[in-house]
Structure formats: structure tokens, C-alpha cells
Design an enzyme around this catalytic site. Structure first.
Site, mmCIF file in Angstrom:
data_model
loop_
_atom_site.group_PDB
_atom_site.id
_atom_site.type_symbol
_atom_site.label_atom_id
_atom_site.label_comp_id
_atom_site.label_asym_id
_atom_site.label_seq_id
_atom_site.Cartn_x
_atom_site.Cartn_y
_atom_site.Cartn_z
ATOM 1 N N GLY A 228 -5.965 -7.647 29.566
ATOM 2 C CA GLY A 228 -5.517 -6.415 29.640
ATOM 3 C C GLY A 228 -4.049 -5.850 29.182
ATOM 4 O O GLY A 228 -3.659 -6.635 28.423
ATOM 5 N N THR A 230 0.101 -5.417 29.263
ATOM 6 C CA THR A 230 1.156 -6.498 29.835
ATOM 7 C C THR A 230 1.790 -5.951 30.976
ATOM 8 O O THR A 230 1.992 -6.766 31.903
ATOM 9 C CB THR A 230 2.306 -6.237 28.584
ATOM 10 O OG1 THR A 230 1.610 -7.093 27.539
ATOM 11 C CG2 THR A 230 3.345 -7.017 28.997
ATOM 12 N N THR A 232 0.287 -4.569 33.726
ATOM 13 C CA THR A 232 -0.860 -5.174 34.644
ATOM 14 C C THR A 232 -0.685 -6.396 34.782
ATOM 15 O O THR A 232 -0.860 -7.089 35.825
ATOM 16 C CB THR A 232 -2.185 -4.801 34.222
ATOM 17 O OG1 THR A 232 -2.195 -3.420 33.909
ATOM 18 C CG2 THR A 232 -2.983 -4.881 35.377
ATOM 19 N N GLU A 250 -4.358 -12.640 28.757
ATOM 20 C CA GLU A 250 -4.434 -12.380 27.667
ATOM 21 C C GLU A 250 -3.861 -10.882 27.551
ATOM 22 O O GLU A 250 -4.884 -9.946 27.913
ATOM 23 C CB GLU A 250 -5.681 -12.299 26.956
ATOM 24 C CG GLU A 250 -6.563 -13.877 27.123
ATOM 25 C CD GLU A 250 -5.853 -14.777 25.962
ATOM 26 O OE1 GLU A 250 -5.065 -14.549 25.113
ATOM 27 O OE2 GLU A 250 -6.704 -15.980 25.962
ATOM 28 N N GLU A 464 -6.736 -19.990 25.503
ATOM 29 C CA GLU A 464 -8.434 -20.290 25.783
ATOM 30 C C GLU A 464 -8.732 -20.457 24.550
ATOM 31 O O GLU A 464 -8.291 -20.763 23.372
ATOM 32 C CB GLU A 464 -8.887 -19.115 26.483
ATOM 33 C CG GLU A 464 -8.372 -19.148 27.966
ATOM 34 C CD GLU A 464 -9.053 -17.911 28.788
ATOM 35 O OE1 GLU A 464 -10.468 -17.475 28.493
ATOM 36 O OE2 GLU A 464 -8.444 -17.420 29.788
HETATM 37 P P1 NAD Z 1 -5.625 -2.532 32.031
HETATM 38 O O1 NAD Z 1 -4.598 -3.634 32.352
HETATM 39 O O2 NAD Z 1 -4.938 -1.255 32.457
HETATM 40 O O3 NAD Z 1 -6.710 -3.084 32.586
HETATM 41 C C1 NAD Z 1 -7.351 -4.392 32.413
HETATM 42 C C2 NAD Z 1 -8.393 -4.569 33.650
HETATM 43 O O4 NAD Z 1 -7.310 -4.878 34.744
HETATM 44 C C3 NAD Z 1 -9.176 -3.679 34.195
HETATM 45 O O5 NAD Z 1 -10.359 -4.153 34.504
HETATM 46 C C4 NAD Z 1 -8.186 -2.781 35.400
HETATM 47 O O6 NAD Z 1 -9.098 -2.199 36.396
HETATM 48 C C5 NAD Z 1 -7.698 -4.130 35.912
HETATM 49 N N1 NAD Z 1 -6.859 -3.690 36.812
HETATM 50 C C6 NAD Z 1 -5.629 -2.887 36.689
HETATM 51 N N2 NAD Z 1 -4.572 -3.063 37.353
HETATM 52 C C7 NAD Z 1 -5.041 -3.877 38.264
HETATM 53 C C8 NAD Z 1 -4.186 -4.819 39.216
HETATM 54 N N3 NAD Z 1 -3.366 -4.198 39.896
HETATM 55 N N4 NAD Z 1 -4.737 -5.805 39.489
HETATM 56 C C9 NAD Z 1 -5.743 -6.487 39.309
HETATM 57 N N5 NAD Z 1 -6.376 -5.818 38.173
HETATM 58 C C10 NAD Z 1 -6.159 -4.771 37.697
HETATM 59 O O7 NAD Z 1 -6.092 -2.733 30.364
HETATM 60 P P2 NAD Z 1 -6.794 -1.693 29.522
HETATM 61 O O8 NAD Z 1 -6.186 -0.471 29.529
HETATM 62 O O9 NAD Z 1 -8.266 -1.785 30.331
HETATM 63 O O10 NAD Z 1 -6.910 -2.705 28.269
HETATM 64 C C11 NAD Z 1 -6.035 -2.307 27.136
HETATM 65 C C12 NAD Z 1 -4.973 -3.496 27.095
HETATM 66 O O11 NAD Z 1 -5.479 -4.952 27.191
HETATM 67 C C13 NAD Z 1 -4.144 -3.301 25.886
HETATM 68 O O12 NAD Z 1 -2.979 -3.715 26.363
HETATM 69 C C14 NAD Z 1 -4.761 -4.737 24.961
HETATM 70 O O13 NAD Z 1 -3.753 -5.072 24.092
HETATM 71 C C15 NAD Z 1 -5.315 -5.417 25.860
HETATM 72 N N6 NAD Z 1 -6.003 -6.599 25.522
HETATM 73 C C16 NAD Z 1 -5.429 -7.653 25.170
HETATM 74 C C17 NAD Z 1 -6.175 -8.798 24.804
HETATM 75 C C18 NAD Z 1 -5.912 -10.319 24.409
HETATM 76 O O14 NAD Z 1 -6.789 -10.933 24.028
HETATM 77 N N7 NAD Z 1 -4.605 -10.385 24.331
HETATM 78 C C19 NAD Z 1 -7.837 -8.363 24.430
HETATM 79 C C20 NAD Z 1 -8.117 -7.009 24.532
HETATM 80 C C21 NAD Z 1 -7.262 -6.296 25.328
#
Ligand code: NAD
Length: 483
Positions: A228, A230, A232, A250, A464
Site C-alpha cells: 500500500g 508509504t 500507511t 511493499e 519477496e
Molecule cells: P493504502 O495504504 O491506503 O491502503 C492499503 C491497505 O492498507 C488497505 O487495505 C487499507 O485499508 C489498509 N490500511 C490503511 N490504513 C491502515 C492502517 N493504519 N493499518 C493497517 N492497514 C491500513 O494504499 P492504497 O491507496 O490502497 O494503494 C495505493 C498505494 O499502494 C500506492 O502508494 C502504491 O504505490 C502502493 N502499491 C505498492 C506496491 C508495491 O509492490 N510496492 C504494489 C501496489 C500498490
């Protein structure tokens, strides 16, 4: 239209959230709700933990051959229901159906197949210790894992966690993104039909603040795999710190796409269109900073703009659509705010920048955006430094190899990079200098699941893929046997 109601999946049963609360999930192409998601809370995570920890006592002792057999079966069932999954992923996420069919769903099945084979073929170390005896290493499953996934590649990224986690003998509590829970919900029936014992995989749906945080702060869950944003990721590090959890993170990226004048021009251009706008730019690996060597800058820019204008934006279920809808209204507004910022920072919108005017009927309220190319910004501008995660790229002319390495590495992120050149020595030299977990030369998003994957700097912690996934999902110990 009737809304689909999703329920949690605990101990192989669909159960309502303890507090009984649900919230709407939207079809991004229409901008209207199409389902209801449980707003799960700590008691739901506690129930899932009870199921997963009970299941761990037997699943962790199941033979690798048996685990492998079930994983292959899961893969086969995903394949058998491919059309259903493809339609659901496209409707729920907004992505073109062609992408869900060619990338998301086949890869979800392959994730299970890959780790079904991997656990059968991995070999541990053994070494004689002269005068004493010999040592060997052994992997132990760790326990109940928390698997938290984002909305951009919903089933693809969730299964990238579930498959190695259970292949290694752990059990799991998954928390899919609240924006895209549909295919995770459908996966539950597949897991049950494949004969996965009750409690091995549990799904707790809901928000990050409630369900996600409850997983991260659960004192008995020893590992968290998170993909998700950065910001978060930083919260997860802080919230899990008191428990010394094993973390795999990631995170976001602001990836460079470096085009040297000696590249195969057509290949670089065609792939750059894809790496800029695939999945509406909502792939963490998209190359959103395009650096082009000055002698071919104008020609490349013109080619890119011409190509972007030809991309079809609209109905995700139409087979010839190139860009569907962004995942949510909030995300659409965030991406638009970066386009406005780009203009304020002195950028020129070469194409796009708006919702397409051609959209008719039910699609008028969808979260669509034209592919957007911004020129005229400098590497210090926020639009060139911050992750936008939409169909928006910047393009910039560079003069020397040293300069492009410096501006590429002058970033908080370090996820991936593409380099386009026909000069092999330069390719190796530049690739060796780039601070990113994955560097592609003359290609983009070619993934080999045997290879390490992860980010440097604020793009993540850990790797991973292949043995690295086994390293994360097991505890590795050394046993010394004296003569
Ligand atoms: P996000 O961080 O908002 O959410 C990701 C997940 O985390 C969701 O399931 C969300 O409900 C959960 N979450 C949010 N706050 C939390 C907390 N405090 N504690 C535990 N869980 C929590 O990300 P998003 O908007 O869903 O995804 C987009 C981001 O993901 C982008 O920054 C993208 O670059 C990144 N991403 C990275 C990779 C990688 O492999 N590096 C792959 C895909 C997406």
C-alpha cells in the site's frame, strides 16, 4: 440495482460483522454503489484470530505435498471461474476488462501454482563442522499472518501474499482494500471448494483504520505483509513496533523511465505508453517520470502525445478500452489536484488533464481521466517528486548519463526504473547505479516470480519472490548435530 452484500469469511463460513455495520462500495465507472462491505472491527479480527490459530496447529504439520496439492487445486478453480473473476475485478476496480483478463486473474492463479511448486523444490543448507559434527538449516512456519492489500491489483496482490503464506504452513487473516473487496470475497468460495481446511485463510473486510489497524496491533499475530501507500507503511511500522513483528512492506514509487537517444525508438515509445497509462497509471511500477535524452526529446514527446490521444478511455467492460475509471472519487480528486499543481508549478499540459467529454449516459458520473502528459517542470517540483498514482506523467529532457542518474536517484522512493538504450555497456553501467529494487532494460513490468522484488528507501522494506518469500514466511533456524 440490488447491491451485493459481502460478509467476512471466518473458519470457512461467511459471517456478519460483529457490530452489524456495513458501508457502500462503488462501481467507479458509474460512480454509484454496487455492494456493501462489512465495517469490521477488533472483535472480528479476534474471531478470525481464534480460527486461524486453531487451524495453525494442524496446517503447520500438514505435509508440503498436501499443501502443494491444495494450492494447485485453488489455481485450477480460479482458472475455471476466470470469466466471473475478470468481470468482477473490472466492475469493482474500474480497470479495463482486457487487463483483468490478461494480467490480474491469470497472475492470481499463477501465484498459487508458483508457490505450490516452489515449496516442493526448495532445498535447505547443510555443512559439516569438522571435529564437531554437522549443521543443517530448517524452516518453521511462524503462525498467524496478517495480510493487508491495496486496491490497484486487488486479487493479484492479495494472492501474492496468501499463496506463499499458506504454502509455508502459516495461516492467514486477510484485510483486502475497502475499495475493492469483491474478488477477495469470491476467492473465499474457491478456497473452500479446493478443500482448504477451515481457518487456514480468513477474510476480515473493512477499513484500514479499524480492521487493518486491529490486525497490526494484535499482540499474537507475529507477521504482517503489507502492500500500500508509504504513509500507511510508516503507521504500520510504528503501530507494530511494540510487538517486534516481522514486516514486509511493499510501498509507493515515483519510478523513472529513462530514454537514451540510442534506444530502439518505436519499442521505447510503445512500451512507455503502457508504462505510463496501464491500469490508469494505478500500478506502483508505472514509470511516471520520463527522462528523454535531448536529441530525441521533441520527437519522443510528439510520439507520446500522439499515442496518448489515441488511447480509448471509457467503459471498462468494452474489449477495446485502454483506460477505465480511477478507483474512487477521492482518488480522482487527488489526481486532478496534482494536475492543477503541475500548472501552478509552471508545467505545460501537453495532452489530457480533464475528464473525457465524450462519455455518455451512465458513464458521465464515472471517475474517468484522460491520459495526461506534463512538460516544462523541473525535477525539484512536487509533481515530479510525489507519487500521483494516476494517468499523469511528466517528461523532461536530460543531457548526460551522470545527470539522469543523479535526478533519478534524487527521490525518496526506489521501487523500479526502466532504461532504454541499445548500448549494452551503458545499460549495465546505469542499471548498476540506479537506486531501485527492480531495473528493467528495454522492457517494463517483466516479472519473474523467482527473483527478489521490493523497494529501496521509502518504497519498502524487505524482498519477496522465490526464496525471499520463503525467508519472510518462515523462521529459519540452524540445528547443530554433534558426532
Ligand atoms: P493504502 O495504504 O491506503 O491502503 C492499503 C491497505 O492498507 C488497505 O487495505 C487499507 O485499508 C489498509 N490500511 C490503511 N490504513 C491502515 C492502517 N493504519 N493499518 C493497517 N492497514 C491500513 O494504499 P492504497 O491507496 O490502497 O494503494 C495505493 C498505494 O499502494 C500506492 O502508494 C502504491 O504505490 C502502493 N502499491 C505498492 C506496491 C508495491 O509492490 N510496492 C504494489 C501496489 C500498490
Amino acid at each position: 440495482m440490488a447491491l451485493t452484500t459481502i460478509d467476512n469469511f471466518i473458519n470457512n463460513e461467511f459471517v456478519k460483522p460483529t457490530e452489524g455495520a456495513y458501508f457502500d462500495t462503488f462501481n467507479p465507472a458509474h460512480g454509484v454503489p454496487h455492494g456493501q462491505i462489512p465495517d469490521s472491527t477488533k472483535p472480528d479480527v479476534d474471531l478470525a484470530y481464534k480460527a486461524a490459530s486453531t487451524a495453525f496447529t494442524t496446517w503447520s504439520k500438514t505435509t508440503k505435498a498436501e499443501r502443494s496439492r491444495i494450492l494447485y487445486k485453488i489455481a485450477d478453480l480460479i482458472d475455471a471461474r476466470q470469466d466471473e473473476f475478470v468481470r468482477a475485478e473490472s466492475k469493482d476496480q474500474g480497470k479495463p476488462i482486457s487487463l483483468a483478463k490478461s494480467v490480474d486473474i491469470p497472475r492470481a492463479a499463477y501465484n498459487f501454482r508458483f508457490f505450490a511448486g516452489k515449496i516442493l523444490h526448495s532445498v535447505e543448507e547443510a555443512a559439516e563442522l569438522e571435529g564437531v559434527g554437522f549443521n543443517y538449516s530448517q524452516r518453521m512456519p511462524i503462525g498467524v499472518a496478517g495480510l493487508i492489500s491495496p486496491w490497484n491489483l486487488p486479487l493479484y496482490l492479495l494472492t501474492w501474499k496468501i499463496a506463499p503464506c499458506i504454502a509455508c504452513g502459516n495461516t492467514a487473516i486477510c484485510k483486502p482494500s475497502e475499495f475493492t473487496s469483491l474478488t477477495a470475497y469470491m476467492l473465499c468460495s474457491v478456497l473452500k471448494d479446493a478443500g482448504l481446511p477451515a481457518g487456514v485463510v480468513n477474510m476480515v473486510f473493512g477499513t484500514g483504520m479499524k480492521a487493518g489497524q486491529a490486525l497490526v496491533e494484535h499482540p499474537r499475530i507475529p507477521l504482517i505483509s503489507f502492500t500500500g501507500g508509504t504513509v500507511t507503511g510508516a503507521k504500520i511500522i510504528a503501530n507494530s513496533a511494540p510487538y517486534f513483528k516481522k514486516l514486509s512492506l511493499e510501498l509507493g514509487g515515483k519510478n523513472a523511465n529513462i530514454v537514451f537517444a540510442d534506444c530502439d525508438f518505436e519499442k521505447a515509445l510503445t512500451t512507455s505508453l503502457r508504462s505510463s497509462f496501464a491500469n490508469q497509471g494505478e500500478i506502483c511500477l508505472c514509470g511516471s517520470r520520463i527522462f528523454v535524452e535531448r536529441p530525441i526529446y521533441e520527437k519522443f514527446l510528439n510520439g507520446l502525445v500522439e499515442g496518448a490521444k489515441k488511447l480509448k478511455v471509457g467503459d471498462p467492460s468494452a474489449p477495446d478500452t485502454n483506460l477505465g475509471a480511477l478507483v474512487s472519487k477521492e482518488h480522482w480528486e487527488k489526481v486532478m489536484s496534482y494536475i492543477d499543481l503541475g500548472v501552478k508549478e509552471g508545467g505545460k499540459i501537453e495532452c489530457g488533464g480533464q475528464k473525457p467529454v465524450s462519455l455518455q449516459g451512465e458513464f458521465q458520473n464515472g471517475y474517468f481521466l484522460e491520459p495526461t502528459i506534463i512538460s516544462g517542470l523541473t525535477p525539484s517540483c512536487r509533481v515530479m517528486r510525489e507519487e500521483i498514482f494516476g494517468p499523469v506523467v511528466t517528461i523532461y529532457a536530460f543531457d548526460t548519463e551522470e545527470e539522469v542518474i543523479q535526478i533519478t536517484n534524487d527521490s525518496e522512493y526506489g521501487l523500479s526504473c526502466s532504461i532504454w538504450t541499445e548500448n549494452g555497456r551503458r545499460a549495465r553501467r546505469v542499471a548498476g547505479e540506479i537506486q531501485a529494487g527492480t531495473v528493467w532494460v528495454n522492457t517494463w513490468m517483466a516479472r519473474d516470480l523467482r527473483m527478489p522484488f521490493g523497494g529501496m528507501k521509502k518504497s519498502g522494506l524487505g524482498r519477496e519472490g522465490g526464496e525471499h518469500s520463503l525467508d519472510f514466511y518462515t523462521e529459519l533456524k540452524t540445528i547443530c548435530l554433534a558426532d
